[in-house]
Design a protein around this motif. Structure first.
Motif, mmCIF file in Angstrom:
data_model
loop_
_atom_site.group_PDB
_atom_site.id
_atom_site.type_symbol
_atom_site.label_atom_id
_atom_site.label_comp_id
_atom_site.label_asym_id
_atom_site.label_seq_id
_atom_site.Cartn_x
_atom_site.Cartn_y
_atom_site.Cartn_z
ATOM 1 N N HIS B 176 -30.586 -25.453 -0.688
ATOM 2 C CA HIS B 176 -31.233 -26.087 -1.848
ATOM 3 C C HIS B 176 -30.181 -26.813 -2.671
ATOM 4 O O HIS B 176 -30.033 -26.577 -3.874
ATOM 5 C CB HIS B 176 -31.900 -25.044 -2.745
ATOM 6 C CG HIS B 176 -32.764 -24.062 -2.035
ATOM 7 N ND1 HIS B 176 -32.276 -22.928 -1.442
ATOM 8 C CD2 HIS B 176 -34.105 -24.054 -1.817
ATOM 9 C CE1 HIS B 176 -33.281 -22.248 -0.895
ATOM 10 N NE2 HIS B 176 -34.395 -22.911 -1.097
ATOM 11 N N ALA B 177 -29.426 -27.720 -2.016
ATOM 12 C CA ALA B 177 -28.271 -28.332 -2.687
ATOM 13 C C ALA B 177 -28.685 -29.087 -3.942
ATOM 14 O O ALA B 177 -27.989 -29.064 -4.952
ATOM 15 C CB ALA B 177 -27.541 -29.258 -1.730
ATOM 16 N N ARG B 178 -29.841 -29.764 -3.877
ATOM 17 C CA ARG B 178 -30.269 -30.568 -5.019
ATOM 18 C C ARG B 178 -30.648 -29.668 -6.214
ATOM 19 O O ARG B 178 -30.217 -29.902 -7.343
ATOM 20 C CB ARG B 178 -31.452 -31.461 -4.624
ATOM 21 C CG ARG B 178 -31.656 -32.642 -5.534
ATOM 22 C CD ARG B 178 -32.793 -33.498 -5.015
ATOM 23 N NE ARG B 178 -32.451 -34.166 -3.766
ATOM 24 C CZ ARG B 178 -32.087 -35.457 -3.702
ATOM 25 N NH1 ARG B 178 -32.006 -36.167 -4.791
ATOM 26 N NH2 ARG B 178 -31.819 -36.016 -2.542
ATOM 27 N N GLN B 179 -31.438 -28.624 -5.926
ATOM 28 C CA GLN B 179 -31.784 -27.688 -7.004
ATOM 29 C C GLN B 179 -30.521 -27.041 -7.573
ATOM 30 O O GLN B 179 -30.375 -26.888 -8.778
ATOM 31 C CB GLN B 179 -32.726 -26.575 -6.518
ATOM 32 C CG GLN B 179 -34.132 -27.007 -6.233
ATOM 33 C CD GLN B 179 -34.334 -27.204 -4.742
ATOM 34 O OE1 GLN B 179 -33.539 -27.898 -4.083
ATOM 35 N NE2 GLN B 179 -35.378 -26.609 -4.204
ATOM 36 N N LEU B 180 -29.635 -26.666 -6.654
ATOM 37 C CA LEU B 180 -28.398 -26.009 -7.072
ATOM 38 C C LEU B 180 -27.657 -26.897 -8.070
ATOM 39 O O LEU B 180 -27.214 -26.437 -9.130
ATOM 40 C CB LEU B 180 -27.524 -25.717 -5.842
ATOM 41 C CG LEU B 180 -26.164 -25.074 -6.109
ATOM 42 C CD1 LEU B 180 -26.322 -23.716 -6.776
ATOM 43 C CD2 LEU B 180 -25.386 -24.913 -4.793
ATOM 44 N N SER B 181 -27.562 -28.174 -7.740
ATOM 45 C CA SER B 181 -26.856 -29.103 -8.624
ATOM 46 C C SER B 181 -27.585 -29.230 -9.966
ATOM 47 O O SER B 181 -26.945 -29.275 -11.024
ATOM 48 C CB SER B 181 -26.731 -30.470 -7.953
ATOM 49 O OG SER B 181 -25.912 -31.315 -8.734
ATOM 50 N N ASN B 182 -28.908 -29.273 -9.913
ATOM 51 C CA ASN B 182 -29.671 -29.331 -11.174
ATOM 52 C C ASN B 182 -29.418 -28.094 -12.024
ATOM 53 O O ASN B 182 -29.280 -28.171 -13.239
ATOM 54 C CB ASN B 182 -31.174 -29.454 -10.882
ATOM 55 C CG ASN B 182 -31.527 -30.838 -10.354
ATOM 56 O OD1 ASN B 182 -30.786 -31.797 -10.570
ATOM 57 N ND2 ASN B 182 -32.640 -30.936 -9.641
ATOM 58 N N TYR B 183 -29.368 -26.941 -11.363
ATOM 59 C CA TYR B 183 -29.140 -25.696 -12.106
ATOM 60 C C TYR B 183 -27.752 -25.720 -12.764
ATOM 61 O O TYR B 183 -27.594 -25.290 -13.912
ATOM 62 C CB TYR B 183 -29.268 -24.463 -11.195
ATOM 63 C CG TYR B 183 -30.636 -24.266 -10.588
ATOM 64 C CD1 TYR B 183 -31.751 -24.960 -11.061
ATOM 65 C CD2 TYR B 183 -30.829 -23.362 -9.544
ATOM 66 C CE1 TYR B 183 -33.011 -24.776 -10.492
ATOM 67 C CE2 TYR B 183 -32.075 -23.165 -8.979
ATOM 68 C CZ TYR B 183 -33.167 -23.881 -9.444
ATOM 69 O OH TYR B 183 -34.398 -23.693 -8.883
ATOM 70 N N VAL B 184 -26.759 -26.217 -12.023
ATOM 71 C CA VAL B 184 -25.410 -26.285 -12.607
ATOM 72 C C VAL B 184 -25.418 -27.239 -13.802
ATOM 73 O O VAL B 184 -24.802 -26.962 -14.841
ATOM 74 C CB VAL B 184 -24.363 -26.718 -11.552
ATOM 75 C CG1 VAL B 184 -22.990 -26.907 -12.201
ATOM 76 C CG2 VAL B 184 -24.273 -25.691 -10.424
ATOM 77 N N GLU B 185 -26.152 -28.321 -13.659
ATOM 78 C CA GLU B 185 -26.265 -29.271 -14.779
ATOM 79 C C GLU B 185 -26.870 -28.578 -16.004
ATOM 80 O O GLU B 185 -26.360 -28.690 -17.117
ATOM 81 C CB GLU B 185 -27.133 -30.460 -14.358
ATOM 82 C CG GLU B 185 -27.240 -31.536 -15.421
ATOM 83 C CD GLU B 185 -28.124 -32.711 -14.981
ATOM 84 O OE1 GLU B 185 -28.309 -32.886 -13.752
ATOM 85 O OE2 GLU B 185 -28.615 -33.429 -15.850
ATOM 86 N N HIS B 186 -27.961 -27.832 -15.776
ATOM 87 C CA HIS B 186 -28.577 -27.111 -16.896
ATOM 88 C C HIS B 186 -27.627 -26.064 -17.466
ATOM 89 O O HIS B 186 -27.593 -25.829 -18.676
ATOM 90 C CB HIS B 186 -29.882 -26.440 -16.438
ATOM 91 C CG HIS B 186 -30.898 -27.436 -15.946
ATOM 92 N ND1 HIS B 186 -31.934 -27.090 -15.113
ATOM 93 C CD2 HIS B 186 -31.019 -28.772 -16.151
ATOM 94 C CE1 HIS B 186 -32.648 -28.167 -14.828
ATOM 95 N NE2 HIS B 186 -32.108 -29.193 -15.450
ATOM 96 N N ALA B 187 -26.861 -25.448 -16.580
ATOM 97 C CA ALA B 187 -25.910 -24.422 -17.021
ATOM 98 C C ALA B 187 -24.856 -25.039 -17.937
ATOM 99 O O ALA B 187 -24.534 -24.491 -19.001
ATOM 100 C CB ALA B 187 -25.246 -23.761 -15.812
ATOM 101 N N ILE B 188 -24.326 -26.195 -17.540
ATOM 102 C CA ILE B 188 -23.284 -26.843 -18.358
ATOM 103 C C ILE B 188 -23.860 -27.267 -19.703
ATOM 104 O O ILE B 188 -23.174 -27.213 -20.727
ATOM 105 C CB ILE B 188 -22.679 -28.049 -17.598
ATOM 106 C CG1 ILE B 188 -21.922 -27.574 -16.342
ATOM 107 C CG2 ILE B 188 -21.739 -28.861 -18.497
ATOM 108 C CD1 ILE B 188 -21.496 -28.686 -15.404
#
Lengths: 380, 274
Positions: B176-188
């Motif tokens: 789920h690379a795309r979701q993963l990246s979105n989650y990191v974005e939300h985390a930051i």
């Protein structure tokens, strides 16, 4: 409180004095964990640091405390932690990291009787070797050792200055007795205190080599977040800061780390002496024991014995040269210490058989009294 | 939006040291794309790691980077963040680093709600030391120190961080690379402590010993065995056994530590001036 003639005279505990000196030396960050007999330093800095815009944090453990200190120092903050034996043991891995990555920091160890939980919190002087060799691997380190509250002030400031100037962790070893003793101390005016800051790069970021050292062996250090993006690692690294396993680089790196301390040894070696000129028997001691030795030597002189004493305020690097010279012109050296014999090994190395070296150890949690020093002088 | 990651890499160190088929590159790519979408200035980003395979990531990244000691990344990061609250501090850590030796620092960084983003690369194994079981190794799986199968229960780090007080908690896998990246974005973007668990494959040690096939097979296995948080809420423990629950689990708005401390500085200065 400014006293007579505008002098700032105070009655301070050693630990209080250490905290006061840290602020005046420019400390803006402290992370620590509660442990007797050092806790007053944390308590005072939790109040004073935010007053000067600095930061205090009580971490979840001793390891995290030194880690946070190193992290803060990376951003340019002069940083300190304070602990005692068990905590000093826990901090060792990260002290090695700071030494190897050359991140300035000051670690205060108000010693108590060990090993383990020991005699909480009776005094001992048994962390001398741990201050030098507590972490794994070869590494440079500096350790200073006050014996009075005024010396706590002086050596705390010096600890920060040396740490910044040489980019090396500096250990301030205190005796529990000194940490908790109250004495008169004159706080100098801030403009009379010499402050040394870490070397900063004078090249633009694209030309910055974070571990390229000048002739003094100390590389300039750019604080994080100022446009110099560099890498810090506990792996062997070259001038760029990036890891390399190349054998010639490893050899060069370790030898530079040692050389930067050796080349500054003279300016960071502090001693104090009493009646050394014509002495036949010399007592070598540090911390609280040096005070008893000083008194003991005076009493021995009154009894007609040509005794003298040398107090070591710098333990590491060890002043082999100074002791070697003394050994060449006296009959006997007595090493008095509150441990089973740590300092004596170094004194013997320094004396090289030029005179007899005898030890006097006390390990029952009680300080060595002047009368014991006199008795030992008379015995030898 | 496609974001080139080259700009954030120290390309002179490619190829990287991770094994062929390792999922860490996918996770790192997700992190860099998140940083790219947020357009964070490189000088204002600080990446901190501990020890292990995942912790070698910062060396490849063109930011302020620190490769610290085993388990201690969050403690170093706490000092950095407190001394420089304006920096974006991101911790890249592995499952051994974060859940075993560094577990206490994770709990307390979350409890303090330090403004740090933590991405835990969970490959369920100690890869750097050749495949010993970690607290994230599922029960029954094999490892070099679990030759009869792992007898320990594995951790749910997302539940742990949520319980400890973090403000953002999410999990995704390399499938789920795309979701993963979105989650990191939300985390930051989170004010406060944010934690993203990135489930990633270690074909060399975990995959081989557990007969999971090729790296592609492992990613496919993640995809087939993942259940999103909404669907998982309707399933019982038996149905969820062996599944990976993915999604955003928690968003909180507790005050961030360094902002609270700025108030302390203000009060202390006022007290000192009186």
């Amino acid at each position: 409180m400014p006293g007579r003639k505008g002098r700032d005279l105070r009655l301070l505990q050693g630990n209080e004095c250490c905290a006061e000196a840290a602020i005046l030396a420019g400390c803006t960050f402290f992370a620590g964990y509660p442990i007797t007999p050092s806790t007053e330093i944390a308590e005072i800095l939790s109040e004073k640091l935010p007053q000067v815009g600095g930061h205090f944090i009580q971490m979840e453990d001793e390891i995290a405390s030194i880690a946070a200190v190193i992290g803060a120092s990376l951003t340019g903050a002069k940083s300190m932690t304070a602990t005692s034996g068990p905590g000093f043991s826990l901090k060792q891995e990260n002290i090695g990291f700071a030494s190897f990555t050359e991140i300035p920091c000051v670690i205060v160890n108000v010693q108590r009787t060990g090993p383990s939980t020991g005699l909480p919190t009776a005094p001992a002087q048994a962390d001398l070797m741990q201050a030098r060799w507590g972490t794994h691997g070869d590494h440079p380190i500096v350790a200073l050792y006050p014996s009075t509250v005024p010396e706590v002030f002086d050596l705390t400031v010096k600890a920060f200055n040396i740490s910044e100037r040489l980019r090396v962790p500096v250990i301030l070893l205190m005796d529990e007795v000194v940490g908790h003793m109250r004495e008169k101390v004159e706080i100098p005016h801030v403009s009379d205190i010499e402050i040394i800051n870490r070397p900063r790069p004078d090249v633009p970021p694209e030309k910055y080599l974070p571990y390229a050292a000048g002739p003094d062996g100390v590389p300039p250090m750019a604080p994080f977040g100022t446009g110099y993006r560099w890498h810090v690692t506990g792996l062997y690294h070259d001038e760029t800061g990036f890891p390399t396993t190349a054998a010639p680089n490893a050899d060069r790196q370790m030898k530079r780390l040692y050389a930067k301390i050796e080349s500054a040894a003279e300016e960071i070696t502090f001693t104090s002496e009493e009646s050394l000129d014509d002495a036949e028997i010399v007592v070598v001691a540090c911390g609280i024991t040096a005070r008893s030795a000083r008194r003991g030597v005076r009493l021995a002189r009154e009894r007609g014995i040509k005794a003298g004493m040398l107090q070591l305020k710098t333990i590491w690097p060890f002043p082999y040269g100074i002791i070697g010279d003394i050994a060449g012109r006296v009959e006997k050296i007595i090493v008095a210490e509150m441990n089973m014999g740590q300092l004596i090994g170094e004194v013997e190395r320094a004396a090289c058989g030029k005179c007899e070296v005898v030890g006097y150890s006390r390990v029952d949690g009680e300080p060595i009294a002047p009368a014991e020093i006199v008795a030992k002088i008379e015995e030898v | 939006m496609a974001v080139p990651v080259d700009n954030y890499l120290r390309n002179q160190f490619m190829p990287h040291m991770w094994c062929p088929g390792c999922g860490h590159g996918i996770v790192l790519g997700a992190v860099l794309r998140a940083i790219g979408r947020l357009d964070l200035p490189k000088d204002e980003v600080c990446i901190v790691s501990g020890i292990g395979c995942a912790s070698r990531a910062p060396g490849y990244l063109d930011f302020n980077t620190v490769h610290t000691t085993h388990g201690r990344a969050l403690a170093f990061a706490t000092g950095i963040k407190l001394a420089r609250p304006d920096l974006h501090v991101i911790v890249l850590t592995g499952d051994g680093d974060a859940s075993a030796i560094g577990g206490n620092h994770l709990i307390h960084a979350a409890r303090r709600n330090m403004g740090i983003t933590t991405v835990m690369f969970n490959n369920s194994i100690y890869g750097m030391t050749n495949g010993q079981y970690s607290p994230m190794t599922p029960k029954g799986r094999y490892a070099s120190t679990a030759p009869y199968g792992n007898v320990e229960r594995n951790f749910d780090m997302c539940e742990l961080v949520k319980a400890a007080g973090g403000n953002y908690v999410a999990r995704a896998t390399t499938a789920h690379a795309r979701q993963l990246s979105n989650y990191v974005e939300h985390a930051i973007q989170t004010q406060g402590f944010a934690f993203v668990e990135a489930v990633t494959q270690c074909p060399t040690y975990f995959g081989r010993r557990n007969k999971m096939g090729t790296p592609v097979d492992m990613i496919e296995w993640f995809r087939k065995n993942s259940v999103n948080a909404a669907a998982a809420a309707k399933l019982g423990p038996e149905e969820l056994d062996g599944k990976i629950v993915v999604g955003e689990f928690y968003r909180g708005d507790a005050p961030e530590y360094t902002q609270v401390y700025e108030e302390v500085i203000k009060r202390a200065k006022e007290a000192a001036a009186r």
